[in-house]
Design a protein around this motif. Sequence first.
Motif, PDB file in Angstrom:
ATOM      1  N   LEU A  24     -21.233  -2.535 -65.716  1.00 11.92           N
ATOM      2  CA  LEU A  24     -20.188  -1.699 -65.111  1.00 11.92           C
ATOM      3  C   LEU A  24     -20.124  -1.919 -63.605  1.00 11.92           C
ATOM      4  CD1 LEU A  24     -20.644   1.609 -67.135  1.00 11.92           C
ATOM      5  CD2 LEU A  24     -18.783  -0.060 -67.351  1.00 11.92           C
ATOM      6  N   SER A  25     -21.279  -2.022 -62.965  1.00  8.44           N
ATOM      7  CA  SER A  25     -21.314  -2.277 -61.518  1.00  8.44           C
ATOM      8  C   SER A  25     -20.668  -3.617 -61.187  1.00  8.44           C
ATOM      9  CB  SER A  25     -22.754  -2.255 -60.996  1.00  8.44           C
ATOM     10  OG  SER A  25     -23.296  -0.972 -61.067  1.00  8.44           O
ATOM     11  N   GLU A  26     -21.027  -4.658 -61.952  1.00  7.81           N
ATOM     12  CA  GLU A  26     -20.472  -5.992 -61.702  1.00  7.81           C
ATOM     13  C   GLU A  26     -18.960  -6.013 -61.856  1.00  7.81           C
ATOM     14  OE1 GLU A  26     -22.605  -8.617 -64.353  1.00  7.81           O
ATOM     15  OE2 GLU A  26     -24.527  -8.074 -63.425  1.00  7.81           O
ATOM     16  N   LEU A  27     -18.434  -5.201 -62.767  1.00  8.35           N
ATOM     17  CA  LEU A  27     -16.987  -5.152 -62.991  1.00  8.35           C
ATOM     18  C   LEU A  27     -16.283  -4.166 -62.060  1.00  8.35           C
ATOM     19  CD1 LEU A  27     -16.924  -5.293 -66.893  1.00  8.35           C
ATOM     20  CD2 LEU A  27     -16.262  -7.119 -65.289  1.00  8.35           C
ATOM     21  N   GLY A  28     -17.047  -3.447 -61.257  1.00  3.70           N
ATOM     22  CA  GLY A  28     -16.451  -2.485 -60.334  1.00  3.70           C
ATOM     23  C   GLY A  28     -15.942  -1.224 -61.017  1.00  3.70           C
ATOM     24  N   ALA A 123     -21.572  -2.067 -74.771  1.00  7.48           N
ATOM     25  CA  ALA A 123     -20.992  -0.743 -74.537  1.00  7.48           C
ATOM     26  C   ALA A 123     -20.247  -0.722 -73.204  1.00  7.48           C
ATOM     27  CB  ALA A 123     -22.078   0.332 -74.559  1.00  7.48           C
ATOM     28  N   ALA A 124     -20.837  -1.345 -72.198  1.00  2.91           N
ATOM     29  CA  ALA A 124     -20.174  -1.417 -70.890  1.00  2.91           C
ATOM     30  C   ALA A 124     -18.894  -2.249 -70.972  1.00  2.91           C
ATOM     31  CB  ALA A 124     -21.122  -2.011 -69.849  1.00  2.91           C
ATOM     32  N   TRP A 125     -18.975  -3.401 -71.653  1.00  2.00           N
ATOM     33  CA  TRP A 125     -17.771  -4.242 -71.790  1.00  2.00           C
ATOM     34  C   TRP A 125     -16.669  -3.491 -72.527  1.00  2.00           C
ATOM     35  CZ3 TRP A 125     -16.741  -8.391 -69.090  1.00  2.00           C
ATOM     36  CH2 TRP A 125     -17.792  -9.129 -68.544  1.00  2.00           C
ATOM     37  N   LEU A 126     -17.021  -2.783 -73.593  1.00  2.00           N
ATOM     38  CA  LEU A 126     -16.021  -2.033 -74.346  1.00  2.00           C
ATOM     39  C   LEU A 126     -15.425  -0.912 -73.504  1.00  2.00           C
ATOM     40  CD1 LEU A 126     -14.433  -1.456 -76.900  1.00  2.00           C
ATOM     41  CD2 LEU A 126     -16.447  -0.232 -77.794  1.00  2.00           C
ATOM     42  N   ALA A 127     -16.254  -0.192 -72.792  1.00  2.00           N
ATOM     43  CA  ALA A 127     -15.749   0.877 -71.918  1.00  2.00           C
ATOM     44  C   ALA A 127     -14.805   0.303 -70.867  1.00  2.00           C
ATOM     45  CB  ALA A 127     -16.914   1.616 -71.254  1.00  2.00           C
ATOM     46  N   ALA A 128     -15.178  -0.832 -70.285  1.00  2.00           N
ATOM     47  CA  ALA A 128     -14.317  -1.466 -69.284  1.00  2.00           C
ATOM     48  C   ALA A 128     -12.989  -1.888 -69.900  1.00  2.00           C
ATOM     49  CB  ALA A 128     -15.034  -2.664 -68.657  1.00  2.00           C
ATOM     50  N   GLN A 129     -13.024  -2.426 -71.106  1.00  2.00           N
ATOM     51  CA  GLN A 129     -11.789  -2.834 -71.770  1.00  2.00           C
ATOM     52  C   GLN A 129     -10.891  -1.620 -72.039  1.00  2.00           C
ATOM     53  OE1 GLN A 129     -14.181  -5.780 -74.453  1.00  2.00           O
ATOM     54  NE2 GLN A 129     -12.021  -6.034 -74.905  1.00  2.00           N
ATOM     55  N   ILE A 130     -11.488  -0.499 -72.394  1.00  7.01           N
ATOM     56  CA  ILE A 130     -10.696   0.716 -72.595  1.00  7.01           C
ATOM     57  C   ILE A 130     -10.034   1.129 -71.289  1.00  7.01           C
ATOM     58  CG2 ILE A 130     -10.846   3.189 -73.122  1.00  7.01           C
ATOM     59  CD1 ILE A 130     -13.105   2.382 -75.179  1.00  7.01           C
ATOM     60  N   ASP A 135      -5.395  -0.310 -66.216  1.00  4.14           N
ATOM     61  CA  ASP A 135      -5.838  -0.801 -64.912  1.00  4.14           C
ATOM     62  C   ASP A 135      -5.776  -2.326 -64.907  1.00  4.14           C
ATOM     63  OD1 ASP A 135      -7.276  -1.615 -62.641  1.00  4.14           O
ATOM     64  OD2 ASP A 135      -8.774  -0.016 -62.843  1.00  4.14           O
ATOM     65  N   ALA A 136      -4.658  -2.856 -64.424  1.00  3.57           N
ATOM     66  CA  ALA A 136      -4.446  -4.308 -64.439  1.00  3.57           C
ATOM     67  C   ALA A 136      -5.486  -5.052 -63.608  1.00  3.57           C
ATOM     68  CB  ALA A 136      -3.035  -4.633 -63.950  1.00  3.57           C
ATOM     69  N   ALA A 137      -5.916  -4.468 -62.511  1.00  2.00           N
ATOM     70  CA  ALA A 137      -6.916  -5.136 -61.671  1.00  2.00           C
ATOM     71  C   ALA A 137      -8.241  -5.267 -62.424  1.00  2.00           C
ATOM     72  CB  ALA A 137      -7.112  -4.366 -60.362  1.00  2.00           C
ATOM     73  N   LEU A 138      -8.619  -4.245 -63.162  1.00  2.00           N
ATOM     74  CA  LEU A 138      -9.843  -4.312 -63.963  1.00  2.00           C
ATOM     75  C   LEU A 138      -9.683  -5.339 -65.079  1.00  2.00           C
ATOM     76  CD1 LEU A 138     -12.678  -3.453 -64.774  1.00  2.00           C
ATOM     77  CD2 LEU A 138     -11.652  -1.457 -65.944  1.00  2.00           C
ATOM     78  N   ARG A 141     -10.369  -8.621 -63.639  1.00  2.00           N
ATOM     79  CA  ARG A 141     -11.799  -8.848 -63.386  1.00  2.00           C
ATOM     80  C   ARG A 141     -12.536  -9.179 -64.690  1.00  2.00           C
ATOM     81  NH1 ARG A 141     -10.959  -4.315 -60.092  1.00  2.00           N
ATOM     82  NH2 ARG A 141     -12.257  -2.926 -61.372  1.00  2.00           N
ATOM     83  N   ILE A 142     -12.161  -8.512 -65.763  1.00  2.00           N
ATOM     84  CA  ILE A 142     -12.777  -8.811 -67.059  1.00  2.00           C
ATOM     85  C   ILE A 142     -12.444 -10.248 -67.468  1.00  2.00           C
ATOM     86  CG2 ILE A 142     -12.737  -8.266 -69.529  1.00  2.00           C
ATOM     87  CD1 ILE A 142     -12.287  -5.294 -68.662  1.00  2.00           C
ATOM     88  N   ALA A 143     -11.182 -10.625 -67.337  1.00  2.00           N
ATOM     89  CA  ALA A 143     -10.770 -11.992 -67.691  1.00  2.00           C
ATOM     90  C   ALA A 143     -11.516 -13.016 -66.837  1.00  2.00           C
ATOM     91  CB  ALA A 143      -9.259 -12.144 -67.524  1.00  2.00           C
ATOM     92  N   GLN A 144     -11.673 -12.739 -65.565  1.00  2.00           N
ATOM     93  CA  GLN A 144     -12.394 -13.643 -64.669  1.00  2.00           C
ATOM     94  C   GLN A 144     -13.866 -13.755 -65.072  1.00  2.00           C
ATOM     95  OE1 GLN A 144     -12.706 -12.338 -60.563  1.00  2.00           O
ATOM     96  NE2 GLN A 144     -12.657 -14.448 -59.845  1.00  2.00           N
TER      97      GLN A 144
END
Length: 167
Positions: A24-28, A123-130, A135-138, A141-144
Amino acid sequence: MAHVVIIMGSQSDEPVVAPCADVLSELGVPFVLTVSSAHRTPGRTEALVAEEEAAGAVVFICAAGMAAHLAGAVAARTVKPVIGIPVSGSSLGGMDALLSTVQMPPGFPVATVALDKAGARNAAWLAAQILALTDAALAARIAQAREKMREAVAKAGDELRQKYAGS
């Protein structure tokens, strides 16, 4: 502010859950990490869910072992997505926590990931995807981050091919 809440059933779960916080930290992605128990502190668990929802929580991640009722207890108190990380810690090798986390009654789902650190990362990746749904910027970041993973795999493959060329 939109954020993720990570609740561990015990402070001893921190080494297992730390990779979740790292991703989560790495993805901001803003998050809160705390401890509460479905059995030892049910009032605290209920109050945390209410307080964090009021503060903008969008996803709850719950890590617990053995009976692993924490994710279900949180799912009973929110309509926000709940992700469960089963933690191995008993003589059953985590199977008890996995089954307890995944077997929820209709209407109270818990998205269940793998056991322990691998599950914590996902769990962090899934939460970030949700969160990235709005949030287009997020999402970028996930795609990157995924592209970096692809590049690392390709590089490792090329290095192995070169190392064993002509064998």
